[in-house]
Design a protein around this motif. Structure first.
Motif, PDB file in Angstrom:
ATOM      1  N   ILE A 136     143.543  25.990  89.581  1.00 32.27           N
ATOM      2  CA  ILE A 136     143.084  26.296  90.935  1.00 32.27           C
ATOM      3  C   ILE A 136     141.607  25.949  91.088  1.00 32.27           C
ATOM      4  O   ILE A 136     141.194  25.326  92.077  1.00 32.27           O
ATOM      5  N   GLU A 137     140.805  26.341  90.108  1.00 34.91           N
ATOM      6  CA  GLU A 137     139.362  26.113  90.194  1.00 34.91           C
ATOM      7  C   GLU A 137     138.998  24.633  90.108  1.00 34.91           C
ATOM      8  O   GLU A 137     138.009  24.188  90.715  1.00 34.91           O
ATOM      9  N   LEU A 138     139.778  23.861  89.375  1.00 39.32           N
ATOM     10  CA  LEU A 138     139.495  22.436  89.236  1.00 39.32           C
ATOM     11  C   LEU A 138     139.972  21.622  90.428  1.00 39.32           C
ATOM     12  O   LEU A 138     139.462  20.521  90.685  1.00 39.32           O
ATOM     13  N   SER A 139     140.936  22.140  91.166  1.00 40.12           N
ATOM     14  CA  SER A 139     141.495  21.397  92.293  1.00 40.12           C
ATOM     15  C   SER A 139     140.465  21.294  93.413  1.00 40.12           C
ATOM     16  O   SER A 139     139.782  22.271  93.728  1.00 40.12           O
ATOM     17  N   PRO A 140     140.367  20.127  94.057  1.00 37.57           N
ATOM     18  CA  PRO A 140     139.356  19.938  95.103  1.00 37.57           C
ATOM     19  C   PRO A 140     139.686  20.624  96.416  1.00 37.57           C
ATOM     20  O   PRO A 140     138.815  20.721  97.285  1.00 37.57           O
ATOM     21  N   GLY A 141     140.925  21.091  96.575  1.00 42.45           N
ATOM     22  CA  GLY A 141     141.280  21.752  97.821  1.00 42.45           C
ATOM     23  C   GLY A 141     142.781  21.905  97.958  1.00 42.45           C
ATOM     24  O   GLY A 141     143.546  21.458  97.097  1.00 42.45           O
ATOM     25  N   PRO A 142     143.234  22.529  99.048  1.00 41.96           N
ATOM     26  CA  PRO A 142     144.661  22.807  99.233  1.00 41.96           C
ATOM     27  C   PRO A 142     145.561  21.581  99.208  1.00 41.96           C
ATOM     28  O   PRO A 142     146.729  21.679  98.805  1.00 41.96           O
ATOM     29  N   SER A 143     145.044  20.417  99.632  1.00 42.98           N
ATOM     30  CA  SER A 143     145.886  19.219  99.622  1.00 42.98           C
ATOM     31  C   SER A 143     146.346  18.864  98.213  1.00 42.98           C
ATOM     32  O   SER A 143     147.375  18.207  98.033  1.00 42.98           O
TER      33      SER A 143
END
Length: 251
Positions: A136-143
């Protein structure tokens, strides 16, 4: 020989997907050899062959890093100690059977970010919530984050995960849950879980399928190798974790 159906443009609706490339699929294509490599090469070949949903195994390391690998497979990388006792420095650059370099959490997030038409199932082997949090923390956003599909291993994990992030899709890995079909269904209803994975030769039965279907649940089976068995499940609308091949025995 009937390979995967033609793949249309864009992200396929989750409910339409029926095949998951298990551990990324096979780097040797539809032959399905080199199971469990969890490698970028396996992903690239499976993607080229039409897979649009992938399952990867994730393990936590001693320094908090997350490696894309199956637990108890340390020897396959030439590592002489367990993953939980190893740091990123210990495993960086190691290769599955000397060929396929180990990936880390940020590599997996990058695959999802650069391939907007894929789903990825997170099969965390331990430290489940901590690994989910890292993704979750590494993901750039909801997409990107919304296209990860966590495996659920317990009611406690499910509840805690909901506090971290509202994933649109989740799959209960029943080999972690235990209990009868009726107990399992009651738990899934209470937790609002609609997708359920069962080991095809040990947990799945006609009776369990009928019970789950009658309650509107979507069942996935893990992971038959016989093409006839795979096709039978697919024809019935049952999702299949595949090691890289469907009805073909060649690349």
């Amino acid at each position: 020989c009937a390979p995967l159906p033609e793949v249309g443009p864009g992200l396929p609706p989750f409910d339409d997907v029926r095949l998951i490339a298990h551990a990324g699929g096979s780097p040797e294509g539809l032959q399905g050899t080199e199971h469990y490599s969890n490698s970028r090469e396996a992903f690239e070949v499976s993607y080229a062959n039409g897979f649009r949903m992938f399952e990867f195994d994730l393990v936590g390391l001693a320094d908090g890093a997350v490696a894309i690998a199956h637990d108890l497979h340390e020897s396959e990388y030439g590592l002489d100690q367990r993953f939980p006792d190893s740091t990123r420095e210990d495993v960086e650059g190691l290769r599955w059977h000397g060929d396929y370099e180990i990936m880390f959490a940020e590599d997996l997030v990058d695959l999802v970010a650069t391939h907007p038409d894929i789903w990825v199932v997170l099969d965390t082997k331990y430290q489940h919530l901590e690994i989910d949090r890292t993704i979750i923390e590494l993901s750039p956003g909801p997409s990107v984050t919304d296209r990860f599909v966590p495996h659920l291993v317990s009611a406690a994990h499910t509840a805690a995960l909901a506090e971290l992030y509202d994933f649109p899709h989740r799959i209960a890995a029943t080999y972690k849950w235990g209990g009868s079909d009726a107990v399992l269904l009651d738990e899934m209803e209470g937790l609002g879980v609609g997708d359920i994975m069962m080991q095809w030769e040990r947990r799945w039965t006609e009776a369990s399928q009928q019970l789950m279907e009658s309650a509107g649940k979507h069942v996935w089976v893990h992971s038959p190798g016989d093409p006839e068995v795979i096709v039978d499940f697919l024809d019935r609308g049952i999702g299949v974790y595949s090691n890289g091949w469907t009805t073909c025995d060649g690349p």
